[in-house]
Scaffold this active site. Structure first.
Site, PDB file in Angstrom:
ATOM      1  N   ASP A  60       0.843  -1.197   0.000  1.00  0.00           N
ATOM      2  CA  ASP A  60       0.000   0.000   0.000  1.00  0.00           C
ATOM      3  C   ASP A  60       0.874   1.241   0.000  1.00  0.00           C
ATOM      4  OD1 ASP A  60      -3.240   0.260   0.764  1.00  0.00           O
ATOM      5  OD2 ASP A  60      -2.076   2.088   1.054  1.00  0.00           O
ATOM      6  N   ASP A  70       4.052   1.832  -4.274  1.00  0.00           N
ATOM      7  CA  ASP A  70       3.242   2.628  -5.192  1.00  0.00           C
ATOM      8  C   ASP A  70       3.159   1.810  -6.471  1.00  0.00           C
ATOM      9  OD1 ASP A  70       2.252   4.316  -7.140  1.00  0.00           O
ATOM     10  OD2 ASP A  70       3.426   6.052  -6.493  1.00  0.00           O
ATOM     11  N   VAL A  71       1.963   1.359  -6.810  1.00  0.00           N
ATOM     12  CA  VAL A  71       1.829   0.422  -7.940  1.00  0.00           C
ATOM     13  C   VAL A  71       2.208   1.031  -9.289  1.00  0.00           C
ATOM     14  CG1 VAL A  71       0.109  -1.055  -6.809  1.00  0.00           C
ATOM     15  CG2 VAL A  71      -0.663   0.894  -8.220  1.00  0.00           C
ATOM     16  N   SER A  76     -14.328  -2.277 -12.391  1.00  0.00           N
ATOM     17  CA  SER A  76     -15.499  -1.608 -11.794  1.00  0.00           C
ATOM     18  C   SER A  76     -16.640  -1.648 -12.792  1.00  0.00           C
ATOM     19  CB  SER A  76     -15.154  -0.156 -11.482  1.00  0.00           C
ATOM     20  OG  SER A  76     -16.318   0.585 -11.203  1.00  0.00           O
ATOM     21  N   TYR A 104     -11.645   7.313 -14.893  1.00  0.00           N
ATOM     22  CA  TYR A 104     -11.824   6.041 -14.157  1.00  0.00           C
ATOM     23  C   TYR A 104     -12.487   4.977 -15.042  1.00  0.00           C
ATOM     24  CZ  TYR A 104     -13.297   3.251 -10.009  1.00  0.00           C
ATOM     25  OH  TYR A 104     -13.509   2.272  -9.068  1.00  0.00           O
ATOM     26  N   LYS A 151     -10.776   1.501 -15.986  1.00  0.00           N
ATOM     27  CA  LYS A 151     -11.393   0.257 -15.533  1.00  0.00           C
ATOM     28  C   LYS A 151     -11.805  -0.638 -16.709  1.00  0.00           C
ATOM     29  CE  LYS A 151     -11.262   0.416 -10.989  1.00  0.00           C
ATOM     30  NZ  LYS A 151     -10.266  -0.416 -10.280  1.00  0.00           N
TER      31      LYS A 151
HETATM   32  P1  NDP Z   1     -10.125   2.596  -0.814  1.00  0.00           P
HETATM   33  O1  NDP Z   1      -9.860   4.030  -1.154  1.00  0.00           O
HETATM   34  O2  NDP Z   1     -10.829   2.290   0.472  1.00  0.00           O
HETATM   35  O3  NDP Z   1      -8.746   1.761  -0.824  1.00  0.00           O
HETATM   36  C1  NDP Z   1      -7.842   1.877  -1.872  1.00  0.00           C
HETATM   37  C2  NDP Z   1      -6.466   1.566  -1.357  1.00  0.00           C
HETATM   38  O4  NDP Z   1      -5.545   1.681  -2.458  1.00  0.00           O
HETATM   39  C3  NDP Z   1      -5.981   2.539  -0.280  1.00  0.00           C
HETATM   40  O5  NDP Z   1      -5.405   1.845   0.783  1.00  0.00           O
HETATM   41  C4  NDP Z   1      -4.967   3.374  -1.029  1.00  0.00           C
HETATM   42  O6  NDP Z   1      -3.931   3.866  -0.210  1.00  0.00           O
HETATM   43  C5  NDP Z   1      -4.413   2.384  -2.014  1.00  0.00           C
HETATM   44  N1  NDP Z   1      -3.720   3.037  -3.115  1.00  0.00           N
HETATM   45  C6  NDP Z   1      -4.096   4.125  -3.804  1.00  0.00           C
HETATM   46  N2  NDP Z   1      -3.188   4.429  -4.734  1.00  0.00           N
HETATM   47  C7  NDP Z   1      -2.197   3.506  -4.629  1.00  0.00           C
HETATM   48  C8  NDP Z   1      -0.977   3.294  -5.302  1.00  0.00           C
HETATM   49  N3  NDP Z   1      -0.555   4.099  -6.284  1.00  0.00           N
HETATM   50  N4  NDP Z   1      -0.217   2.239  -4.928  1.00  0.00           N
HETATM   51  C9  NDP Z   1      -0.604   1.433  -3.923  1.00  0.00           C
HETATM   52  N5  NDP Z   1      -1.750   1.583  -3.244  1.00  0.00           N
HETATM   53  C10 NDP Z   1      -2.533   2.620  -3.583  1.00  0.00           C
HETATM   54  O7  NDP Z   1     -10.908   2.009  -2.055  1.00  0.00           O
HETATM   55  P2  NDP Z   1     -11.833   0.712  -2.228  1.00  0.00           P
HETATM   56  O8  NDP Z   1     -11.473  -0.334  -1.263  1.00  0.00           O
HETATM   57  O9  NDP Z   1     -13.215   1.194  -2.313  1.00  0.00           O
HETATM   58  O10 NDP Z   1     -11.405   0.269  -3.693  1.00  0.00           O
HETATM   59  C11 NDP Z   1     -10.561  -0.843  -3.973  1.00  0.00           C
HETATM   60  C12 NDP Z   1     -10.625  -1.127  -5.463  1.00  0.00           C
HETATM   61  O11 NDP Z   1     -11.970  -1.455  -5.820  1.00  0.00           O
HETATM   62  C13 NDP Z   1     -10.217   0.057  -6.334  1.00  0.00           C
HETATM   63  O12 NDP Z   1      -9.516  -0.413  -7.464  1.00  0.00           O
HETATM   64  C14 NDP Z   1     -11.541   0.630  -6.743  1.00  0.00           C
HETATM   65  O13 NDP Z   1     -11.452   1.357  -7.942  1.00  0.00           O
HETATM   66  C15 NDP Z   1     -12.375  -0.624  -6.886  1.00  0.00           C
HETATM   67  N6  NDP Z   1     -13.800  -0.419  -6.822  1.00  0.00           N
HETATM   68  C16 NDP Z   1     -14.404   0.085  -5.694  1.00  0.00           C
HETATM   69  C17 NDP Z   1     -15.776   0.254  -5.668  1.00  0.00           C
HETATM   70  C18 NDP Z   1     -16.503   0.766  -4.465  1.00  0.00           C
HETATM   71  O14 NDP Z   1     -17.728   0.951  -4.558  1.00  0.00           O
HETATM   72  N7  NDP Z   1     -15.855   0.986  -3.329  1.00  0.00           N
HETATM   73  C19 NDP Z   1     -16.612  -0.052  -6.834  1.00  0.00           C
HETATM   74  C20 NDP Z   1     -15.875  -0.568  -7.959  1.00  0.00           C
HETATM   75  C21 NDP Z   1     -14.528  -0.741  -7.935  1.00  0.00           C
HETATM   76  P3  NDP Z   1      -4.028   5.342   0.425  1.00  0.00           P
HETATM   77  O15 NDP Z   1      -5.251   5.332   1.295  1.00  0.00           O
HETATM   78  O16 NDP Z   1      -2.759   5.502   1.185  1.00  0.00           O
HETATM   79  O17 NDP Z   1      -4.174   6.280  -0.727  1.00  0.00           O
END
Ligand code: NDP
Length: 246
Positions: free
Chosen positions: A37, A62-63, A141, A154, A158
């Site tokens: 993360d 960082d991915v 998504s 986005y 996606k």
């Molecule tokens: P959150 O924002 O709760 O979690 C996302 C996590 O990804 C955070 O811990 C964030 O870290 C981390 N992150 C962001 N950028 C990077 C990076 N460059 N490298 C590594 N880690 C990173 O989101 P969700 O759990 O809701 O989403 C998870 C996935 O599901 C995402 O791909 C999202 O697009 C997808 N999704 C979510 C939906 C929803 O309704 N929630 C619906 C459809 C898809 P930090 O907090 O430090 O930025």
């Protein structure tokens, strides 16, 4: 026997939300997990809560940075000795209409989702193909299926994840590596809690099941795709949406 006994999984963006729920379900099913993360402290805290160093480790990653993804996968190999499952879940939103979206907002979102998933897929595949076994689960998504207002960045990223995953699935099938995709709908996490009330209500009205999903309801589908339960599936896209926009 648990579904992931003896397996090692890496989950990006696993410190919170859907990624965190996936890590939790995987550990419960016998896997050892490395959480990558952006926020190393949050990742550490999550790993500790999941059971500590014997089952869960954290790595700053960082991915969008290939070297970070190398280090993340290296941590799985060094610590637990294998890489069996890769979940490319890290994500961000930078919503704005076409009229107002900046180039930076477009680039940021495409970078994290599309390049991030590409990095995770290609790097994990390079390890898994040597061992003739592996499952890669990429988180897309519903926005990538139908296109959402305010999400040209986005939705593009996606949808791109679907194409990327299908191409990778074809390249990797004969190496014993499967690549599948999940398209969640409205799931209750920090990402969606930041949404204006009106947007939330509009989405809710489209859901036949009449409720938002919970992160663990995406996690159990990730478990299915990560485990032998889906041994004859690759290149598939599974919607986890409560029936929304089917
Ligand atoms: P959150 O924002 O709760 O979690 C996302 C996590 O990804 C955070 O811990 C964030 O870290 C981390 N992150 C962001 N950028 C990077 C990076 N460059 N490298 C590594 N880690 C990173 O989101 P969700 O759990 O809701 O989403 C998870 C996935 O599901 C995402 O791909 C999202 O697009 C997808 N999704 C979510 C939906 C929803 O309704 N929630 C619906 C459809 C898809 P930090 O907090 O430090 O930025």
């Amino acid at each position: 026997m648990a579904l992931l006994t003896g397996r090692t999984a890496v989950v990006t963006g696993g410190a919170q939300g859907i990624g965190r729920a996936i890590a939790e379900v995987f550990v419960r099913e016998g896997a050892r997990v490395v959480i990558g993360d952006l926020d190393p402290q949050a990742a550490e805290a999550a790993a500790k809560e999941l059971g500590g160093p014997s089952v869960a480790r954290a790595a700053a990653c960082d991915v969008t940075v290939a070297a970070d993804v190398d280090a993340l996968l290296g941590a799985a190999l060094d610590t637990f000795g294998s890489l069996d499952v890769m979940v490319n879940n890290a994500g961000i939103t930078r919503d704005a209409t076409l009229r107002t979206m900046t180039e930076e907002q477009f680039d940021q979102v495409v970078d994290v989702h599309l390049k991030g998933t590409w990095n995770g897929t290609r790097k994990a595949a390079a390890i898994m193909r040597e061992r003739k076994r592996g499952a890669i689960v990429n988180i897309s998504s519903l926005s990538g299926k139908v296109g959402m207002v305010g999400q040209t960045n986005y939705s593009a990223a996606k949808a791109g994840i679907v194409g990327l995953s299908k191409a990778a699935a074809k390249e990797l099938a004969h190496h014993g590596v499967r690549v599948n995709v999940i398209q969640p709908g409205l799931i209750r996490t920090a990402m969606t809690e930041a949404m204006p009330r009106k947007a939330w209500d509009q989405k809710m009205a489209e859901i036949p099941m009449g409720r938002a999903g919970e992160p663990h309801e995406v996690a159990t589908v990730a478990l299915f795709l990560a485990s032998e339960l889906s041994s004859y599936m690759t290149g598939a896209v599974l919607e986890v949406t409560g029936g929304r926009l089917m």
